[in-house]
Motif scaffolding. Structure first.
Motif, PDB file in Angstrom:
ATOM      1  N   THR A  12     -51.095  18.004 -25.196  1.00  8.19           N
ATOM      2  CA  THR A  12     -49.852  18.723 -25.515  1.00  8.19           C
ATOM      3  C   THR A  12     -49.992  20.209 -25.217  1.00  8.19           C
ATOM      4  O   THR A  12     -49.045  20.842 -24.774  1.00  8.19           O
ATOM      5  CB  THR A  12     -49.401  18.489 -26.972  1.00  8.19           C
ATOM      6  N   ARG A  13     -51.188  20.763 -25.414  1.00 10.34           N
ATOM      7  CA  ARG A  13     -51.424  22.168 -25.042  1.00 10.34           C
ATOM      8  C   ARG A  13     -51.212  22.356 -23.539  1.00 10.34           C
ATOM      9  O   ARG A  13     -50.533  23.288 -23.099  1.00 10.34           O
ATOM     10  CB  ARG A  13     -52.845  22.591 -25.440  1.00 10.34           C
ATOM     11  N   MET A  14     -51.771  21.454 -22.750  1.00 11.17           N
ATOM     12  CA  MET A  14     -51.634  21.567 -21.297  1.00 11.17           C
ATOM     13  C   MET A  14     -50.192  21.345 -20.850  1.00 11.17           C
ATOM     14  O   MET A  14     -49.728  21.994 -19.913  1.00 11.17           O
ATOM     15  CB  MET A  14     -52.589  20.602 -20.597  1.00 11.17           C
ATOM     16  N   LEU A  15     -49.479  20.434 -21.515  1.00  7.97           N
ATOM     17  CA  LEU A  15     -48.061  20.241 -21.199  1.00  7.97           C
ATOM     18  C   LEU A  15     -47.289  21.539 -21.423  1.00  7.97           C
ATOM     19  O   LEU A  15     -46.499  21.963 -20.585  1.00  7.97           O
ATOM     20  CB  LEU A  15     -47.462  19.120 -22.051  1.00  7.97           C
ATOM     21  N   ARG A  16     -47.535  22.167 -22.567  1.00  7.31           N
ATOM     22  CA  ARG A  16     -46.843  23.426 -22.874  1.00  7.31           C
ATOM     23  C   ARG A  16     -47.213  24.523 -21.889  1.00  7.31           C
ATOM     24  O   ARG A  16     -46.356  25.270 -21.424  1.00  7.31           O
ATOM     25  CB  ARG A  16     -47.189  23.874 -24.292  1.00  7.31           C
ATOM     26  N   GLU A  17     -48.514  24.659 -21.585  1.00 10.17           N
ATOM     27  CA  GLU A  17     -48.976  25.715 -20.688  1.00 10.17           C
ATOM     28  C   GLU A  17     -48.481  25.510 -19.259  1.00 10.17           C
ATOM     29  O   GLU A  17     -48.116  26.465 -18.585  1.00 10.17           O
ATOM     30  CB  GLU A  17     -50.500  25.780 -20.688  1.00 10.17           C
ATOM     31  N   GLU A  22     -39.512  21.265 -23.808  1.00  9.54           N
ATOM     32  CA  GLU A  22     -38.064  21.061 -23.845  1.00  9.54           C
ATOM     33  C   GLU A  22     -37.531  21.373 -25.247  1.00  9.54           C
ATOM     34  O   GLU A  22     -38.128  20.979 -26.247  1.00  9.54           O
ATOM     35  CB  GLU A  22     -37.766  19.605 -23.482  1.00  9.54           C
ATOM     36  N   GLU A  23     -36.423  22.057 -25.310  1.00  9.81           N
ATOM     37  CA  GLU A  23     -35.801  22.345 -26.597  1.00  9.81           C
ATOM     38  C   GLU A  23     -35.440  21.036 -27.298  1.00  9.81           C
ATOM     39  O   GLU A  23     -34.915  20.111 -26.690  1.00  9.81           O
ATOM     40  CB  GLU A  23     -34.545  23.184 -26.402  1.00  9.81           C
ATOM     41  N   GLY A  24     -35.751  20.947 -28.575  1.00  7.39           N
ATOM     42  CA  GLY A  24     -35.448  19.744 -29.337  1.00  7.39           C
ATOM     43  C   GLY A  24     -36.536  18.689 -29.281  1.00  7.39           C
ATOM     44  O   GLY A  24     -36.420  17.655 -29.919  1.00  7.39           O
ATOM     45  N   VAL A  25     -37.605  18.939 -28.519  1.00  6.94           N
ATOM     46  CA  VAL A  25     -38.719  17.993 -28.441  1.00  6.94           C
ATOM     47  C   VAL A  25     -39.876  18.551 -29.260  1.00  6.94           C
ATOM     48  O   VAL A  25     -40.268  19.696 -29.089  1.00  6.94           O
ATOM     49  CB  VAL A  25     -39.173  17.779 -26.976  1.00  6.94           C
ATOM     50  N   ASP A  26     -40.406  17.734 -30.156  1.00  5.91           N
ATOM     51  CA  ASP A  26     -41.528  18.140 -30.995  1.00  5.91           C
ATOM     52  C   ASP A  26     -42.794  17.473 -30.481  1.00  5.91           C
ATOM     53  O   ASP A  26     -43.073  16.320 -30.820  1.00  5.91           O
ATOM     54  CB  ASP A  26     -41.258  17.755 -32.449  1.00  5.91           C
ATOM     55  N   LEU A  27     -43.549  18.188 -29.661  1.00  7.91           N
ATOM     56  CA  LEU A  27     -44.781  17.631 -29.117  1.00  7.91           C
ATOM     57  C   LEU A  27     -45.843  17.431 -30.186  1.00  7.91           C
ATOM     58  O   LEU A  27     -46.833  16.743 -29.961  1.00  7.91           O
ATOM     59  CB  LEU A  27     -45.336  18.520 -27.997  1.00  7.91           C
ATOM     60  N   ASP A  28     -45.651  18.041 -31.349  1.00  7.21           N
ATOM     61  CA  ASP A  28     -46.609  17.862 -32.439  1.00  7.21           C
ATOM     62  C   ASP A  28     -46.296  16.613 -33.254  1.00  7.21           C
ATOM     63  O   ASP A  28     -47.059  16.246 -34.142  1.00  7.21           O
ATOM     64  CB  ASP A  28     -46.611  19.096 -33.350  1.00  7.21           C
ATOM     65  N   TYR A  41     -40.390  15.911 -19.211  1.00  9.66           N
ATOM     66  CA  TYR A  41     -41.320  16.237 -18.127  1.00  9.66           C
ATOM     67  C   TYR A  41     -41.065  15.351 -16.923  1.00  9.66           C
ATOM     68  O   TYR A  41     -41.221  14.137 -16.993  1.00  9.66           O
ATOM     69  CB  TYR A  41     -42.772  16.099 -18.604  1.00  9.66           C
ATOM     70  N   ASP A  42     -40.688  15.978 -15.807  1.00 10.05           N
ATOM     71  CA  ASP A  42     -40.447  15.236 -14.570  1.00 10.05           C
ATOM     72  C   ASP A  42     -41.745  15.142 -13.767  1.00 10.05           C
ATOM     73  O   ASP A  42     -42.798  15.620 -14.201  1.00 10.05           O
ATOM     74  CB  ASP A  42     -39.320  15.879 -13.762  1.00 10.05           C
TER      75      ASP A  42
END
Length: 89
Positions: A12-17, A22-28, A41-42
């Motif tokens: 999830t860190r790498m996805l964010r970096e 995306e707004e409204g998505v809670d990767l945590d 994520y496309d």
């Protein structure tokens, strides 16, 4: 090459970096079995993430198998089993 196991927190860190969040998505939250499409994520974003995984962990991931990993759980399984295979060029 790193012998470390890549965790969901690492991913999830790498996805964010690499591609933001995306707004409204809670990767945590509980995202292990949510598709990357649903997480926002496309394929281009995923290429960026895969590139970061390869740079940080020295893991070579075959393009054809990465395309089949459509959830964080599937991608982590691929990353953590591919990490045992030496990178060749």
């Amino acid at each position: 090459m790193s012998a470390s196991t890549v965790t969901l927190t690492d991913l999830t860190r790498m996805l964010r970096e690499s591609a933001g969040e995306e707004e409204g998505v809670d990767l945590d939250g509980d995202v292990l079995d949510v598709s990357f499409d649903e997480l926002g994520y496309d394929s281009l974003a995923m290429l960026q993430v895969i590139g970061q995984v390869q740079r940080e962990y020295g893991i070579r991931l075959p393009d054809e198998t990465v395309a089949d990993a459509d959830t964080p759980r599937a991608l982590l399984a691929l990353i953590n089993t591919s990490g045992q295979v030496p990178q060749t060029r």
